[in-house]
Write a protein that holds these residues in place. Structure first.
Motif, PDB file in Angstrom:
ATOM      1  N   TYR A 198     -61.385 -25.917  24.574  1.00  0.00           N
ATOM      2  CA  TYR A 198     -61.626 -24.831  25.243  1.00  0.00           C
ATOM      3  C   TYR A 198     -61.890 -24.950  26.532  1.00  0.00           C
ATOM      4  O   TYR A 198     -61.301 -24.371  27.446  1.00  0.00           O
ATOM      5  CB  TYR A 198     -62.769 -24.287  24.417  1.00  0.00           C
ATOM      6  CG  TYR A 198     -63.239 -23.037  25.093  1.00  0.00           C
ATOM      7  CD1 TYR A 198     -62.335 -22.080  25.649  1.00  0.00           C
ATOM      8  CD2 TYR A 198     -64.548 -22.671  25.216  1.00  0.00           C
ATOM      9  CE1 TYR A 198     -62.818 -20.921  26.188  1.00  0.00           C
ATOM     10  CE2 TYR A 198     -64.866 -21.743  25.882  1.00  0.00           C
ATOM     11  CZ  TYR A 198     -64.269 -20.550  26.419  1.00  0.00           C
ATOM     12  OH  TYR A 198     -64.699 -19.606  27.075  1.00  0.00           O
ATOM     13  N   GLY A 199     -62.685 -26.250  27.046  1.00  0.00           N
ATOM     14  CA  GLY A 199     -62.959 -26.317  28.378  1.00  0.00           C
ATOM     15  C   GLY A 199     -61.689 -26.799  29.130  1.00  0.00           C
ATOM     16  O   GLY A 199     -61.679 -26.533  30.459  1.00  0.00           O
ATOM     17  N   ASP A 200     -60.894 -27.486  28.595  1.00  0.00           N
ATOM     18  CA  ASP A 200     -59.577 -27.991  29.145  1.00  0.00           C
ATOM     19  C   ASP A 200     -58.789 -26.535  29.611  1.00  0.00           C
ATOM     20  O   ASP A 200     -58.010 -26.509  30.655  1.00  0.00           O
ATOM     21  CB  ASP A 200     -58.833 -28.846  28.358  1.00  0.00           C
ATOM     22  CG  ASP A 200     -59.472 -30.149  28.403  1.00  0.00           C
ATOM     23  OD1 ASP A 200     -60.474 -30.301  29.163  1.00  0.00           O
ATOM     24  OD2 ASP A 200     -59.077 -31.181  27.614  1.00  0.00           O
ATOM     25  N   THR A 201     -58.686 -25.949  28.388  1.00  0.00           N
ATOM     26  CA  THR A 201     -57.769 -24.743  28.840  1.00  0.00           C
ATOM     27  C   THR A 201     -58.406 -23.732  29.615  1.00  0.00           C
ATOM     28  O   THR A 201     -57.453 -22.876  30.247  1.00  0.00           O
ATOM     29  CB  THR A 201     -57.618 -23.998  27.034  1.00  0.00           C
ATOM     30  OG1 THR A 201     -57.351 -24.770  26.345  1.00  0.00           O
ATOM     31  CG2 THR A 201     -56.755 -22.657  27.254  1.00  0.00           C
ATOM     32  N   LEU A 202     -59.552 -23.482  29.738  1.00  0.00           N
ATOM     33  CA  LEU A 202     -60.246 -22.650  30.469  1.00  0.00           C
ATOM     34  C   LEU A 202     -59.911 -23.034  32.137  1.00  0.00           C
ATOM     35  O   LEU A 202     -59.789 -22.355  32.692  1.00  0.00           O
ATOM     36  CB  LEU A 202     -61.799 -22.512  30.350  1.00  0.00           C
ATOM     37  CG  LEU A 202     -62.562 -21.565  30.861  1.00  0.00           C
ATOM     38  CD1 LEU A 202     -62.130 -20.290  30.452  1.00  0.00           C
ATOM     39  CD2 LEU A 202     -64.130 -21.617  30.676  1.00  0.00           C
ATOM     40  N   ASN A 203     -60.185 -24.413  32.257  1.00  0.00           N
ATOM     41  CA  ASN A 203     -59.947 -25.026  33.683  1.00  0.00           C
ATOM     42  C   ASN A 203     -58.178 -24.604  33.873  1.00  0.00           C
ATOM     43  O   ASN A 203     -57.943 -24.138  35.253  1.00  0.00           O
ATOM     44  CB  ASN A 203     -60.028 -26.551  33.537  1.00  0.00           C
ATOM     45  CG  ASN A 203     -61.417 -26.829  33.494  1.00  0.00           C
ATOM     46  OD1 ASN A 203     -62.503 -26.011  34.001  1.00  0.00           O
ATOM     47  ND2 ASN A 203     -61.855 -27.856  32.977  1.00  0.00           N
ATOM     48  N   LEU A 204     -57.453 -24.738  33.137  1.00  0.00           N
ATOM     49  CA  LEU A 204     -56.094 -24.505  33.238  1.00  0.00           C
ATOM     50  C   LEU A 204     -55.757 -22.771  33.648  1.00  0.00           C
ATOM     51  O   LEU A 204     -54.877 -22.728  34.442  1.00  0.00           O
ATOM     52  CB  LEU A 204     -55.152 -24.883  31.987  1.00  0.00           C
ATOM     53  CG  LEU A 204     -53.571 -24.682  32.065  1.00  0.00           C
ATOM     54  CD1 LEU A 204     -53.233 -25.736  33.306  1.00  0.00           C
ATOM     55  CD2 LEU A 204     -53.072 -25.284  30.841  1.00  0.00           C
ATOM     56  N   MET A 205     -56.596 -22.128  32.673  1.00  0.00           N
ATOM     57  CA  MET A 205     -56.257 -20.751  32.759  1.00  0.00           C
ATOM     58  C   MET A 205     -56.765 -20.284  34.290  1.00  0.00           C
ATOM     59  O   MET A 205     -56.141 -19.511  35.069  1.00  0.00           O
ATOM     60  CB  MET A 205     -56.917 -19.956  31.881  1.00  0.00           C
ATOM     61  CG  MET A 205     -56.415 -19.867  30.464  1.00  0.00           C
ATOM     62  SD  MET A 205     -57.275 -18.724  29.175  1.00  0.00           S
ATOM     63  CE  MET A 205     -58.754 -19.685  29.017  1.00  0.00           C
ATOM     64  N   ASP A 206     -57.927 -20.888  34.729  1.00  0.00           N
ATOM     65  CA  ASP A 206     -58.625 -20.444  36.039  1.00  0.00           C
ATOM     66  C   ASP A 206     -57.697 -20.921  37.140  1.00  0.00           C
ATOM     67  O   ASP A 206     -57.536 -20.231  38.370  1.00  0.00           O
ATOM     68  CB  ASP A 206     -59.825 -20.911  36.196  1.00  0.00           C
ATOM     69  CG  ASP A 206     -60.928 -20.323  35.197  1.00  0.00           C
ATOM     70  OD1 ASP A 206     -60.535 -19.055  34.739  1.00  0.00           O
ATOM     71  OD2 ASP A 206     -61.996 -20.697  35.136  1.00  0.00           O
ATOM     72  N   ALA A 207     -56.869 -22.139  37.008  1.00  0.00           N
ATOM     73  CA  ALA A 207     -55.951 -22.336  37.982  1.00  0.00           C
ATOM     74  C   ALA A 207     -54.872 -21.854  38.126  1.00  0.00           C
ATOM     75  O   ALA A 207     -54.281 -21.373  39.247  1.00  0.00           O
ATOM     76  CB  ALA A 207     -55.377 -24.174  37.726  1.00  0.00           C
ATOM     77  N   HIS A 208     -54.309 -21.307  37.025  1.00  0.00           N
ATOM     78  CA  HIS A 208     -53.067 -20.249  37.032  1.00  0.00           C
ATOM     79  C   HIS A 208     -53.442 -18.952  37.791  1.00  0.00           C
ATOM     80  O   HIS A 208     -52.373 -18.599  38.379  1.00  0.00           O
ATOM     81  CB  HIS A 208     -52.700 -20.060  35.785  1.00  0.00           C
ATOM     82  CG  HIS A 208     -52.008 -21.133  34.845  1.00  0.00           C
ATOM     83  ND1 HIS A 208     -51.734 -21.083  33.545  1.00  0.00           N
ATOM     84  CD2 HIS A 208     -51.442 -22.063  35.165  1.00  0.00           C
ATOM     85  CE1 HIS A 208     -51.224 -22.193  33.021  1.00  0.00           C
ATOM     86  NE2 HIS A 208     -51.101 -22.968  34.097  1.00  0.00           N
TER      87      HIS A 208
END
Length: 267
Positions: A198-208
């Motif tokens: 979840y932490g990794d996915t959240l960082n990826l979403m915010d970068a997008h």
């Protein structure tokens, strides 16, 4: 005669860009905000409206009609993001998200339809999301609320066809707005089995989002829809691969598509 346009969520982000662009094109714009007094420098009219409050909605719609005598276009843009493992998102937050992203637009639609019927004309544009075409990991609630609005549009546009009222969806991909800041994030718990993915996915979403397209692209797309005689049912606006992902979902086997998403999110 200048068309009168009501845009929910018009104080920032995509809604603000749409309002400013349409104002330059000669439309009479009314944006909405729960706190319009916080935006004294708005380049178009802002009225108080909370999509979760039926009384607020009817007061805002009545005020627009009283001032302009008609209402030609509704742009249901107000929405809220939400992220988290579905198991860990509190029920109240799930309900709140659906109240904003699904029930809110339905309430506003119900409020404007009587006036549009009297006019025997009107256009309703529901701003959904490319995320609403697929169940995305850790964005499942958001995907579901936006996907539900897509289906409501498909059904309702057939019901209102006899009144010469058109309805369409415009689904944006990632745009550089403040939606990430206003999104509900389920906390990343130290003892959660979802902590790392979840932490990794959240960082990826915010970068997008931070690397997303200029919201002005959505404004151009909305203008094109408004000036089209017979709008399509669905429009998608965003990066090529985001739009192409919808095509892939239609043609790929379910598990192949699921694996593609998991690889993208490194799950």
């Amino acid at each position: 005669m200048s068309k009168v346009v009501l845009i929910t969520g018009g104080s920032s982000g995509i809604g603000k860009s749409i309002g400013e662009f349409l104002s330059l094109k000669g439309f009479t714009i009314y944006g909405t905000s729960r706190t319009p007094e916080r935006y004294p420098d708005s380049k178009f009219n802002l009225v108080k409206l909370d999509v979760s409050d039926t009384t607020s909605i009817h007061e805002a719609v009545s005020a627009v009609i009283a001032k302009s005598g008609r209402l030609d276009v509704l742009i249901n843009n107000a929405g809220a993001g939400i992220t988290g493992p579905i198991e860990e998102i509190p029920d109240v937050e799930i309900q709140r998200n659906f109240d904003t992203n699904l029930f809110g637009p339905i309430r506003v639609i119900k409020a404007v339809l009587p006036q549009m019927r009297v006019q025997n004309s009107g256009l309703i544009i529901n701003v959904t999301s490319i995320a609403g075409y697929m169940g995305l990991p850790y964005r499942g609630v958001y995907s579901a609320s936006k996907g539900a609005l897509e289906l409501i549009t498909e059904a309702l546009r057939m019901e209102i066809k006899d009144f010469n009222i058109h309805m369409t969806n415009v689904a944006p991909g990632d745009f550089a707005t403040n939606i990430a800041a206003g999104r509900y994030h389920a906390p990343i718990k130290e003892d959660s089995p979802y902590k790392k993915p979840y932490g990794d996915t959240l960082n990826l979403m915010d970068a997008h989002v931070s690397e997303g397209k200029d919201p002005l692209l959505m404004a151009h797309a909305i203008y094109k829809v408004i000036t089209t005689k017979n709008p399509k049912i669905h429009y998608k606006v965003g990066e090529f691969m985001q739009k192409f992902s919808i095509v892939l979902k239609r043609i790929l086997p379910d598990k192949v598509y699921e694996r593609m998403l998991m690889n993208h999110y490194k799950l």
